[in-house]
Design an enzyme around this catalytic site. Structure first.
Site, PDB file in Angstrom:
ATOM      1  N   SER A 253       0.850  -1.187   0.000  1.00 32.86           N
ATOM      2  CA  SER A 253       0.000   0.000   0.000  1.00 32.86           C
ATOM      3  C   SER A 253       0.887   1.238   0.000  1.00 32.86           C
ATOM      4  O   SER A 253       2.115   1.127   0.033  1.00 32.86           O
ATOM      5  CB  SER A 253      -0.888   0.001   1.248  1.00 32.86           C
ATOM      6  N   LYS A 254       0.238   2.384   0.010  1.00 29.95           N
ATOM      7  CA  LYS A 254       0.978   3.651  -0.050  1.00 29.95           C
ATOM      8  C   LYS A 254       2.008   3.777   1.077  1.00 29.95           C
ATOM      9  O   LYS A 254       3.011   4.460   0.923  1.00 29.95           O
ATOM     10  CB  LYS A 254       0.000   4.822   0.028  1.00 29.95           C
ATOM     11  N   ARG A 255       1.714   3.118   2.185  1.00 29.56           N
ATOM     12  CA  ARG A 255       2.661   3.194   3.313  1.00 29.56           C
ATOM     13  C   ARG A 255       4.041   2.682   2.917  1.00 29.56           C
ATOM     14  O   ARG A 255       5.049   3.067   3.481  1.00 29.56           O
ATOM     15  CB  ARG A 255       2.175   2.328   4.491  1.00 29.56           C
TER      16      ARG A 255
END
Ligand code: GLU
Length: 486
Positions: A253-255
């Site tokens: 994910s963006k994390r």
């Protein structure tokens, strides 16, 4: 004669995971003969879908070289290929299920559904719809519809059934219908179909033979199979590819960094590198060699060889692959790709990008092998632009101040003035001569020269720097350093 489809929802910039799904579909289609690839846009979430996100889907697919034979932009025998344009088609199939007693209108309010959910939570069973509106008579339902009560349509999912299918990648899957949440909404109160319904109808009507997608959809498949059953249709083959994880082994994910594929394009990753890397996520070639062209991958690709284990997105490996393809690429192409970065950095103007192309290509050739991504070029070539540089560090300055440097640089300058060209031959000649005349050798000779012409202690080979900068700029730079720092 297989027909596969890539069916993205344009609800955000297209994710790396979706791109790998597209790629696996593409590789599958291309690895057989007479296969067809369909692009279907699943835009039934009106709030979150946008034309801009749809445009990005085309843009990134084109960039990666993933082609499709039928789609919203291409047409085809099964059009329209955008689900929001297929609502009439879906109507026909809701009606059929309702007439056959396999679906019904549901008037439950969000409040009621919430209470039901809490109730099942108390009973510690998996959350499921209570089935309240299943029991309404036809007359009651019609009455409510006339009154304009908001309604969804639910498909009956009877408990106690076992849905079994053979997944091409995952093997045999068995799911008990008790875990599917009860009767499933197939049309939302805004009139739009739910994903499971529209995907099933479209996969059937579009003659899809292979559904290849991410394993996040594995739990949807039994619901879709029950719909196929209800219509008396034969389901396609299903192949669920394992999800890509971040380094901490949670869903990518963006994390974890960029997940929009276009960000990699914008940073100067090459499509063939990205394609090669994405193919290696969950699929392994037969031999040892991992650096493979698309054609080589297509030749070897088999859905059955997609692994079940979750791959971890490894930026170092992508970087390694990208550096390899940059090295292999034609310099003219890398130069072309480098232009926007050089312009943005203010190193050249758009006009110079055209007029000085030949020189820029020579410059690119010097640094090409050291680039991990094309955008790295700005830092590597900065030394070729500013003739009024300052030595980069104390170390660089000290190098210039060493005894004998001034004299040596003056000699170098006058040799350059007298030279016809500052090429390889000139360089080896003059470096040897300087050594002899001044007694300065090795690093003590090359380092001050390097600092005098670039301001830096490290960089490309001197001879390359010399021939790129040319006589005048070299003289100018040496003068500048002699006047200010020696
Ligand atoms: N629109 C769905 C998605 O983007 C498609 C899933 C499927 O391939 O069935 O996840």
């Amino acid at each position: 004669m297989a027909r596969a489809r890539f069916a993205p929802s344009p609800t955000g910039p297209i994710h790396i995971g979706n791109m790998r799904t597209a790629l696996f579909n593409h590789l599958f289609v291309e690895s057989g003969s007479n296969n067809t690839m369909i692009l279907r846009i699943e835009d039934t979430d009106l709030q979150r879908s946008s034309a801009e996100y749809e445009r990005l889907i085309y843009e990134e697919l084109n960039w990666l070289g993933i082609e499709w034979d039928e789609g919203p932009d291409k047409g085809g025998d099964y059009k329209p290929y955008r689900q929001s344009e297929r609502l009439d088609i879906y109507n026909k199939y809701y009606n059929r299920l309702i007439e056959e007693g396999k679906a019904y209108y549901c008037f439950c309010t969000p409040g009621e559904l919430e209470r039901d959910k809490n109730q099942t939570a108390c009973e510690a069973s998996s959350p499921r719809y209570s089935g309240r509106c299943r029991r309404l008579t036809g007359a009651q339902a019609e009455e409510y519809l006339r009154e304009g009560k908001p309604a969804t349509i639910r498909f009956k999912i009877d408990p106690g059934r076992t849905v079994v299918f053979e997944d091409v990648i995952k093997g045999r899957i068995e799911i008990n219908s008790d875990t599917l949440g009860g009767d499933m909404v197939i049309r939302k109160s805004d009139g739009m179909p739910t994903y499971n319904f529209s995907a099933t109808i479209d996969d059937h009507l579009m003659g899809i033979t292979h559904v290849i997608r991410g394993e996040d959809h594995l739990s949807n498949t039994p619901k879709q199979i029950l719909l196929y059953d209800a219509f008396g249709w034969v389901p396609p083959a299903f192949a669920h590819a394992p999800l890509i994880l971040g380094p901490d082994r949670t869903k990518l994910s963006k994390r974890h960094g960029n997940t929009y594929i276009g960000q990699y394009r914008q940073e100067g990753y090459l499509p063939e590198a990205m394609l090669n890397y994405l193919a290696l996520l969950s699929w392994a070639p037969e031999g040892e060699r991992e650096l493979l062209s698309k054609e080589e991958i297509i030749k070897q690709f088999r859905l059955e060889r997609v692994t079940r284990a979750n791959p971890v997105f490894d930026i170092d490996k992508l970087n390694w692959i990208n550096a390899h393809y940059i090295k292999e690429a034609e310099t003219a192409r890398i130069t072309e790709l480098a232009m926007p970065y050089l312009i943005k950095e203010g190193l050249i103007s758009p006009q110079e990008a055209e007029e000085k192309r030949e020189w820029l290509e020579l410059m690119t050739a010097i640094v090409q092998d050291s680039l991990v991504k094309v955008s790295d070029i700005t830092d590597r070539v900065r030394i070729f632009f500013n003739d009024r540089f300052e030595p980069e560090s104390q170390e660089a300055l000290q190098t210039l101040k060493a005894q004998g440097t001034a004299e040596m640089l003056k000699r170098l300058k006058s040799a350059i003035e007298g030279a016809r060209q500052v090429d390889q031959e000139f360089c080896s000649g003059i470096f040897k001569a300087l050594q002899k005349e001044t007694g300065i050798k090795g690093k003590h000779l090359y380092m001050p020269i390097r600092v005098a012409v670039t301001g830096q202690c490290h960089g490309p080979e001197l001879v390359k720097i010399f021939s790129l900068l040319g006589k005048e700029r070299l003289i100018d730079r040496i003068d500048h350093v002699l006047n200010n720092y020696v």
